[in-house]
Design a protein around this motif. Structure first.
Motif, short mmCIF file in Angstrom:
data_model
loop_
_atom_site.label_atom_id
_atom_site.label_comp_id
_atom_site.label_asym_id
_atom_site.label_seq_id
_atom_site.Cartn_x
_atom_site.Cartn_y
_atom_site.Cartn_z
N LEU A 1 -42.36 -43.42 39.28
CA LEU A 1 -42.02 -42.04 39.63
C LEU A 1 -41.85 -41.18 38.38
CD1 LEU A 1 -39.56 -42.70 42.57
CD2 LEU A 1 -41.87 -41.76 42.72
N ALA A 2 -41.35 -41.79 37.31
CA ALA A 2 -41.24 -41.04 36.05
C ALA A 2 -42.61 -40.61 35.55
CB ALA A 2 -40.52 -41.89 35.00
N GLN A 3 -43.61 -41.48 35.69
CA GLN A 3 -44.96 -41.15 35.26
C GLN A 3 -45.61 -40.11 36.19
OE1 GLN A 3 -46.43 -41.78 32.46
NE2 GLN A 3 -44.67 -42.99 31.80
N VAL A 4 -45.26 -40.15 37.49
CA VAL A 4 -45.76 -39.12 38.40
C VAL A 4 -45.25 -37.76 37.96
CG1 VAL A 4 -45.63 -38.21 40.76
CG2 VAL A 4 -45.99 -40.66 40.38
N GLY A 5 -43.94 -37.67 37.68
CA GLY A 5 -43.38 -36.40 37.22
C GLY A 5 -44.01 -35.94 35.92
N HIS A 6 -44.23 -36.88 35.00
CA HIS A 6 -44.84 -36.54 33.72
C HIS A 6 -46.27 -36.03 33.92
CE1 HIS A 6 -45.57 -36.69 29.40
NE2 HIS A 6 -46.68 -37.35 29.64
N ALA A 7 -47.02 -36.67 34.78
CA ALA A 7 -48.41 -36.28 35.02
C ALA A 7 -48.51 -34.88 35.60
CB ALA A 7 -49.09 -37.27 35.96
N LEU A 8 -47.48 -34.48 36.35
CA LEU A 8 -47.49 -33.16 36.99
C LEU A 8 -46.69 -32.11 36.21
CD1 LEU A 8 -47.05 -34.29 40.70
CD2 LEU A 8 -49.15 -33.61 39.53
N GLY A 9 -46.19 -32.52 35.05
CA GLY A 9 -45.44 -31.58 34.23
C GLY A 9 -44.07 -31.23 34.77
N ALA A 10 -43.48 -32.15 35.58
CA ALA A 10 -42.16 -31.89 36.13
C ALA A 10 -41.11 -32.03 35.03
CB ALA A 10 -41.86 -32.86 37.27
N PRO A 11 -40.03 -31.22 35.10
CA PRO A 11 -38.98 -31.32 34.07
C PRO A 11 -38.23 -32.65 34.16
CG PRO A 11 -38.31 -29.83 35.84
CD PRO A 11 -39.75 -30.17 36.08
#
Length: 250
Positions: A240-250
């Motif tokens: 999930l951390a990588q999902v957020g990173h891939a989408l530019g989530a804070p």
């Protein structure tokens, strides 16, 4: 047994067996026991310990975000093996509810008891048409939908309503929850469809597709669905951390 006022076990000479009341209690407690087991395993596991991560995803995730996430994990946590089940939201919701999947990444969901939902990031979308047909009103009027397939009771189509301000006779000409089919239909000149930026950016930059509503910002939240009280495994946290990173989530 004293608190419930009923026996939970049938005591026999060679052991015990659950009574119907005991079976009901066991089924009610199973999600808690499974969460406890995952929590213990997560606490004992090394950060790079091998492990399978069963989770669900809408096709928008499988067709776009998942590739970026897998590329990052291959470098940072190669021992993590994602088992991604792609399917409609209702099916994924049920499998999250019964513990078969640790979480599911979806665009919409019917909320219910025992389920937690949080937004990870907004996914930018475009209403696209084949560039060579961007002035053909017959093509512009043919809207390729999706939500009405997964949720037959849905009566809200905000993007279609926006399109109707430009093309009053716009209507749902076909519907499928497969984004690959959406893109193929647009490429064949069969209508217009709402597709994520990650899926059509190359076609937009190359002039193959055109944005029908270039001045309208279309962004929809990517939701993470899990059981209430879930104790996240280290592998789920990493993914999930990588999902957020891939989408530019804070």
């Amino acid at each position: 047994e004293h608190e419930l006022g009923a026996p939970l076990f049938e005591r026999r000479a060679r052991g015990v067996a659950l009574t119907p009341k005991g079976q009901a209690v066991l089924e009610a407690c199973s999600p808690l026991l499974e969460a406890l087991e995952r929590g213990i395993m997560s606490a004992l596991a090394e950060p790079d310990a091998p492990g399978i991560l069963p989770f669900g995803a809408a096709e928008v995730v499988a067709s776009t975000v998942a590739t970026r996430v897998q590329a990052a994990l291959a470098k940072k946590q190669p021992s993590l093996v994602p088992y991604m089940l792609v399917g409609p939201a209702d099916m994924l919701t049920e499998r999250v509810r019964n513990g078969a999947l640790e979480f599911a990444l979806v665009m919409h969901v019917r909320r219910g008891p025992g389920l937690g939902v949080r937004s990870i990031a907004n996914l930018r979308h475009h209403l696209v048409v084949l560039r060579s047909l961007e002035r053909d009103r017959r093509v512009l009027a043919r809207f390729i939908g999706s939500r009405e397939v997964e949720d037959p009771g849905n009566r809200q189509f905000p993007t279609l309503d926006r399109l109707r301000a430009l093309v009053p006779d716009a209507h749902i000409a076909a519907s499928t929850n497969s984004l690959s089919a959406h893109k193929a239909m647009v490429s064949a000149g069969l209508g217009v469809a709402v597709l994520p930026d990650l899926m059509v950016r190359a076609e937009l930059d190359a002039g193959v597709f055109a944005s029908v509503l270039p001045d309208v910002e279309l962004a929809f939240p990517l939701l993470c669905l899990s059981r209430t009280g879930t104790v996240w495994s280290s592998h789920a946290k990493a993914y999930l951390a990588q999902v957020g990173h891939a989408l530019g989530a804070p």
